[in-house]
Write a protein that holds these residues in place. Structure first.
Motif, short mmCIF file in Angstrom:
data_model
loop_
_atom_site.label_atom_id
_atom_site.label_comp_id
_atom_site.label_asym_id
_atom_site.label_seq_id
_atom_site.Cartn_x
_atom_site.Cartn_y
_atom_site.Cartn_z
N LEU A 404 0.82 -1.21 0.00
CA LEU A 404 0.00 0.00 0.00
C LEU A 404 0.85 1.26 0.00
N ASN A 407 3.32 0.83 -3.62
CA ASN A 407 2.76 0.47 -4.93
C ASN A 407 1.31 0.90 -5.11
N TRP A 408 0.89 1.90 -4.39
CA TRP A 408 -0.51 2.29 -4.50
C TRP A 408 -0.84 2.82 -5.89
N ARG A 409 0.12 3.44 -6.58
CA ARG A 409 -0.15 3.94 -7.93
C ARG A 409 -0.44 2.80 -8.90
N GLU A 410 0.37 1.73 -8.82
CA GLU A 410 0.17 0.60 -9.72
C GLU A 410 -1.17 -0.10 -9.43
N LEU A 411 -1.50 -0.21 -8.14
CA LEU A 411 -2.77 -0.82 -7.78
C LEU A 411 -3.94 0.02 -8.31
N TRP A 412 -3.82 1.32 -8.19
CA TRP A 412 -4.89 2.19 -8.64
C TRP A 412 -5.07 2.10 -10.16
N GLU A 413 -3.97 2.09 -10.89
CA GLU A 413 -4.05 2.01 -12.34
C GLU A 413 -4.68 0.69 -12.78
N PHE A 415 -6.78 -1.35 -11.02
CA PHE A 415 -8.13 -1.67 -10.54
C PHE A 415 -9.17 -0.59 -10.83
N ARG A 416 -8.73 0.61 -11.17
CA ARG A 416 -9.75 1.63 -11.45
C ARG A 416 -10.43 1.28 -12.78
N ASN A 419 -9.76 -2.19 -14.88
CA ASN A 419 -8.79 -2.36 -15.97
C ASN A 419 -8.18 -3.75 -15.99
#
Length: 754
Positions: A404, A407-413, A415-416, A419
């Motif tokens: 969290l 790597n929150w940016r990669e997770l956001w990209e 799962f938003r 994807n």
């Protein structure tokens, strides 16, 4: 754009550093694999130092491809089926060994290369035969064979649970029920892997370091050019050398599997020396300054291909582990020392130090009987096992917060907008661009496979014995998917696989209290399916590196899973029936040990049947589940220091989930591999990589492949020839380097019966 992780200085797991731009795709060549071609990257001849994942994928792994090569050939089906059967048999044998070895995919890769070329030269290739022998043995069918075989060559967790029921509960499942349970749990993980390709396979940051030796060897075997011929000559020299050498430590001279000057001087007199320095026998000691010269053991430290950052974090954890385990044991933490329990064991014990009779506290339905429990009393764990569980839970908590934070940016990209469910995304990765030549596997294939497997799992939960209610199977499958995302990031970038089974059993203890069997099956669907996903993702990445058509990879993985489940079950029955007493013994023998099954059982009893009695506030082991909280908080100070002092690289370099995992890693099995692993890892991943970068690019991963392949093959032969896997053991004559196990351990650190 996703950023790449540094290989040496900055954190791989945080995915910071230079851009992931891998360059434009090269044009295909129809004769790319002819003897006249030379697809090695020119950068392999340079002195540029490998620094990050992009460097590895662009300079060590060739991007060349020939889309016209067949993959699912007759040779694939014959050799793949044979090696998948062979690997599943061997992995089940290893499960019951004290060394905790695994079947190397490199071992299968080498054998399939020999067999594939033999079939090509032995079979006619004209007329209708050309359909069975379509030209030279190629890299695509070779990779498919390797994936099929490696998928089958893992002992399924469901088989471990079924064996535990057999050994410790007197429950024997019908063969069909056992095999279909295994199908379901394995294929659910396969469905997860396909769904997560956008996040954990296609991007460049998903490096999967464990696959680098395999792709290096595959391309050396099949690509033309003078360099590859030299590399193959080097490979076979190292392969032959380790093949001959491994006979010495594993059979003739076992002292060198855990050579310790301190143990030789003590000669088994001191219990303290045994506990700290012993490493030669199962559950003997921590192996401080013990040097093993057996590659079967050393390779478990992954010294040749784990990134230096991952290895440094593991070394720090191991050093702290020596002090922690000795301090806790002699400080009587968890009452192990005062109750006379062994220093190391995963079994359960009574308060007087004898083996705990779990059948005395369970009713006929294998549920806790409170009246019987009141008479028998609680079980106790060894101090080292209990402490290792505590820090293991801490590593699980740290994994969540670490991902969290970094790597929150990669997770956001990913799962938003869901994807991760889209199979039409594009990635600026040179190997991904090459894969556009092939039809991709639609996401609905994986979703359908997941749905069918989940339905099968629910159905099997009501066959033979009631394991879990249907809603619980669904609940823990959702938990497994969440864990697969978190663990997949760590595994893809660092090569490290973090065990999180304890977390699931904590949750299961609250959902299904006083139910040891249900607790085991909750772990199966809530943890093992997610862990299976990691292996599937790794194989999908190998397919991308080798430019295998995705649908061929799908077929190879599915076929290997089915064969593996069947033969895992057959071998489990054979071994348990032949060595039941040794496998039930808390310490085991030098040749056979049930420590893996004992660990499954211990966790099921302590969490499944006795969670309230052992882990509630004020109880003996309350601190163990609290490790989840301690671990979750651990990465925050390092992240905060990194934000305050971004130029001080140490704060982002240390990987807390890895450090905490190895803080509790030693109290299991044998421990002669860590110090030689440290020396080799430091030498190759620091000195060779930075001082001899050209040699590193050409030969480092090839060396790993040769050592793993040669040692695995000879170890398999020895298991059947002299170690008793075929029925009767053939012991080497006793001498100083092979002492009598009835008198003293192989490293002279533990007297028999001590």
């Amino acid at each position: 754009m996703v950023e790449e992780g540094r290989y040496d200085g900055l954190p791989l797991l945080s995915l910071k550093g230079r851009s992931s731009c891998a360059g434009k795709a090269h044009s295909n060549s129809s004769d790319v694999y002819s003897s006249a071609s030379n697809p090695e990257s020119p950068s392999q001849h340079s002195e540029e130092i490998i620094k990050d994942a992009s460097d590895i994928t662009n300079t060590i792994i060739s991007s060349e491809d020939n889309p016209h090569l067949p993959a699912l050939t007759f040779r694939f089906w014959v050799i793949g089926t044979g090696l998948a059967t062979f690997g599943s048999v061997l992995s089940e044998i290893y499960f019951w060994k004290p060394q905790n070895a695994a079947v190397s995919s490199l071992f299968q890769l080498i054998i399939s290369y020999v067999l594939g070329n033999a079939m090509h030269y032995a079979m006619p290739s004209k007329g209708y035969w050309r359909y069975l022998n379509p030209g030279p043995f190629n890299i695509k069918e070779h990779t498919c064979i390797t994936i099929m075989a490696s998928t089958a060559s893992v002992t399924a967790t469901s088989i471990g649970i079924i064996a535990t029921l057999d050994l410790f509960y007197g429950v024997t499942l019908e063969p069909a029920a056992a095999i279909f349970q295994t199908f379901a749990s394995q294929l659910i993980g396969y469905g997860f892997a396909g769904i997560l390709r956008n996040l954990l396979v296609w991007p460049t940051y998903a490096l999967y370091p464990a696959q680098l030796p395999s792709i290096s060897l595959l391309q050396s075997m099949h690509f033309g050019g003078l360099l590859n011929r030299k590399k193959m000559k080097y490979f076979w020299i190292v392969f032959a050398a380790i093949f001959c050498w491994e006979i010495v430590p594993t059979w003739m001279f076992p002292l060198v599997t855990a050579f310790s000057v301190v143990c030789l001087a003590d000669n088994g007199k001191s219990a303290f020396v045994r506990n700290l320095f012993g490493a030669g026998s199962s559950n003997e000691g921590l192996g401080f300054l013990s040097f093993g010269f057996d590659w079967i053991l050393i390779t478990q430290a992954y010294p040749l291909y784990w990134p230096l950052q991952t290895q440094v974090s593991s070394w720090i954890g191991l050093l702290l582990c020596y002090a922690l385990m000795i301090g806790c044991y002699y400080g009587d933490v968890f009452q192990g020392y005062s109750r006379g329990l062994p220093f190391m064991s995963t079994a359960l014990f009574s308060g007087n130090g004898s083996s705990y009779d779990q059948s005395a506290i369970l009713n006929s339905n294998n549920q806790l009987d409170p009246e019987k429990y009141a008479q028998v009393g609680p079980p106790y764990m060894t101090t080292t096992y209990a402490v290792s569980l505590l820090v293991s839970y801490a590593s699980m908590g740290a994994a969540f917060s670490h991902i969290l934070l970094w790597n929150w940016r990669e997770l956001w990209e990913a799962f938003r907008g869901f994807n991760f469910l889209k199979s039409t995304q594009d990635f600026d990765d040179i190997h991904f661009q090459k894969m556009k030549s092939y039809k991709e596997v639609p996401q609905w294939w994986y979703l359908a496979l997941f749905g069918v497997s989940l339905a099968l799992a629910i159905g099997m939960a009501y066959v033979d014995i009631n394991t879990l209610p249907w809603w619980s199977v669904i609940l823990f499958t959702v938990i497994a998917f969440i864990l697969a995302v978190v663990l997949g990031f760590i595994s893809a970038v660092t090569g490290f696989q973090l065990p999180t089974g304890g977390l699931v059993q904590v949750l299961a203890a609250f959902i299904h209290p006083q139910q040891p069997v249900q607790n085991m099956y909750a772990k199966l669907y809530g943890y093992s399916t997610g862990y299976q996903t990691l292996a599937m993702l790794s194989d999908l990445k190998l397919g991308q590196y080798a430019k295998v058509p995705p649908r061929a990879t799908f077929v190879a993985q599915f076929s290997g899973t089915i064969l593996g489940a069947i033969f895992n079950y057959i071998l489990y029955k054979s071994i348990v029936d032949a060595h039941r007493a040794d496998l039930q013994d808390p310490l085991g023998t030098r040749l056979w040990s049930g420590w893996g099954s004992q660990e499954i059982n211990s966790a099921a009893i302590t969490w499944g049947a006795l969670s309230a009695e052992l882990y509630s506030p004020g109880k003996t082991y309350f601190q163990i589940p609290m490790g989840l909280l301690y671990g979750f908080l651990a990465p925050f100070p390092f992240y905060l220091m990194h934000r305050l002092f971004p130029k001080q690289w140490i704060w982002s370099y240390l990987n807390m989930p890895v450090v905490l995992t190895y803080l509790g890693w030693l109290p299991y099995s044998v421990n002669g591999m860590w110090w030689p692993g440290f020396v080799i890892g430091l030498f190759t991943q620091w000195w060779v990589r930075t001082r001899r970068p050209r040699w590193y690019k050409k030969y480092n991963y090839l060396t790993s492949a040769a050592l793993d392949g040669g040692s695995s093959i000879v170890y398999f032969i020895l298991n059947f020839a002299v170690f008793g896997a075929s029925g009767n053991a053939v012991n080497f004559p006793l001498w100083w380097g092979n002492p009598d196990p009835d008198v003293i351990s192989v490293d002279y650190c533990m007297m028999s019966g001590a």
